[in-house]
Write an enzyme that holds these catalytic residues in place. Structure first.
Site, PDB file in Angstrom:
ATOM      1  N   HIS A 101       0.834  -1.215   0.000  1.00 54.91           N
ATOM      2  CA  HIS A 101       0.000   0.000   0.000  1.00 54.91           C
ATOM      3  C   HIS A 101       0.861   1.254   0.000  1.00 54.91           C
ATOM      4  O   HIS A 101       2.061   1.201   0.279  1.00 54.91           O
ATOM      5  CB  HIS A 101      -0.914   0.025   1.235  1.00 54.91           C
ATOM      6  N   ASP A 103       0.423   4.910   2.154  1.00 51.43           N
ATOM      7  CA  ASP A 103      -0.347   5.260   3.349  1.00 51.43           C
ATOM      8  C   ASP A 103      -1.561   6.127   3.014  1.00 51.43           C
ATOM      9  O   ASP A 103      -1.442   7.139   2.314  1.00 51.43           O
ATOM     10  CB  ASP A 103       0.554   5.977   4.372  1.00 51.43           C
ATOM     11  N   HIS A 250       4.629   0.148   0.179  1.00 51.47           N
ATOM     12  CA  HIS A 250       5.382  -0.653   1.153  1.00 51.47           C
ATOM     13  C   HIS A 250       4.493  -1.740   1.727  1.00 51.47           C
ATOM     14  O   HIS A 250       3.265  -1.706   1.603  1.00 51.47           O
ATOM     15  CB  HIS A 250       5.976   0.233   2.251  1.00 51.47           C
ATOM     16  N   ARG A 265       4.881   6.323  13.827  1.00 52.04           N
ATOM     17  CA  ARG A 265       4.994   6.918  12.488  1.00 52.04           C
ATOM     18  C   ARG A 265       4.430   8.337  12.504  1.00 52.04           C
ATOM     19  O   ARG A 265       3.398   8.590  13.106  1.00 52.04           O
ATOM     20  CB  ARG A 265       4.184   6.059  11.504  1.00 52.04           C
TER      21      ARG A 265
END
Ligand code: SIN
Length: 277
Positions: A101, A103, A250, A265
């Site tokens: 995906h 983000d 990723h 994150r």
């Protein structure tokens, strides 16, 4: 301080050393990092000791801090809205981001980058993250397929990802959905790239569903199985990885059941919706 750069692969990723990113950085260092970021797409900074404020300050050099929709929608209450916690206890049934995906591409303006700081690495040596270069994915397509996809948009639906974690929205709760061009142009490099992903993209608009499913599953397979355009990042404790969410997908590898992994994150915005190539 001299920044040292070591390529992970010729197509994507670089390890950066010789820099303490917990300290305020000079404008010329930030410019150099921005250039490296645009060239390598994924930058790895090891052995960093970062407080949440350091993490946010470093992220803020490159864009405006993003608030994850799980905070905005009330699904994720409390905590610091600018920090997205990726905590996978030993007995967790799943971890975050196991499918390829970018983000929250379901946002009208998805984050330009994410900066994940992992402090606890699984003791069995697992928990690596895969990254894939979407410029390269686009450039490897045939000219016929490029021409078709360049005329199309796709719908990105945040609920697909929520459902995969067994989360249902309650009455009054909303999650982002957005339509984006399938082939976008990077706002800084101007290079075209493939912008659909298996966690958020539900369908190609303006075509029968079966044709959309056939094309999307082919594209997802092409990204997932194409090692030429990927790199695999092995975490060590206290590593920060920064990736360009506009042109990188990723996947977190959950090969550490029975062991803990912890990271936080921060994502950042450039305020620009994905633009058609
Ligand atoms: C994510 O940001 O999707 C998770 C990546 C990871 O945990 O390695």
């Amino acid at each position: 301080m001299t920044i040292e750069v070591s390529d992970i692969t010729p197509k994507i990723g670089a390890e950066i050393s010789g820099l303490d990113i917990s300290k305020p950085l000079a404008p010329e260092v930030i410019s150099e990092l921005r250039e490296l970021f645009l060239r390598h797409l994924v930058l790895v900074f090891r052995d960093q000791s970062l407080s949440r404020e350091d993490h946010k300050r470093f992220s803020g050099y490159f864009g405006e801090l993003h608030i994850h929709p799980s905070h905005r929608s009330g699904l994720n209450k409390g905590g610091d809205p600018e920090i997205f916690v990726i905590d996978t206890p030993a007995d967790a049934p799943r971890s975050n981001g196991e499918a390829w995906h970018s983000d929250v591409s379901c946002e009208a303006i998805p984050p330009m980058a994410s900066l994940l700081y992992v402090t606890k690495v699984p003791d069995n040596g697992g928990g690596d993250t895969m990254f894939a270069n979407m410029y390269e994915a686009f450039s490897e397509l045939s000219s016929d397929l490029k021409a078709l996809l360049m005329r199309k948009t796709a719908f990105h639906d945040g609920e697909i990802d929520l459902r995969s974690y067994g989360i249902k929205l309650r009455a009054g709760q909303e999650y982002p959905q957005a339509s984006h061009p399938i082939i976008t142009r990077h706002p800084e490099t101007g290079v075209p790239l493939l912008f659909v992903n298996s966690s958020f993209t539900s369908h190609i608009e303006g075509m029968p569903r079966w044709e959309s499913d056939m094309l999307l599953s082919g594209l997802y397979d092409f990204v997932a199985k194409n090692a030429r355009i990927q790199c695999r990042m092995k975490w060590t404790p206290n590593t920060l990885v920064m990736w360009d969410n506009r042109c990188v997908q990723h996947q977190a590898i959950r090969d550490y059941a029975g062991f803990d992994r912890y990271g936080e994150r921060v994502s950042i915005l450039d305020g620009k919706p994905p633009e058609a190539a």
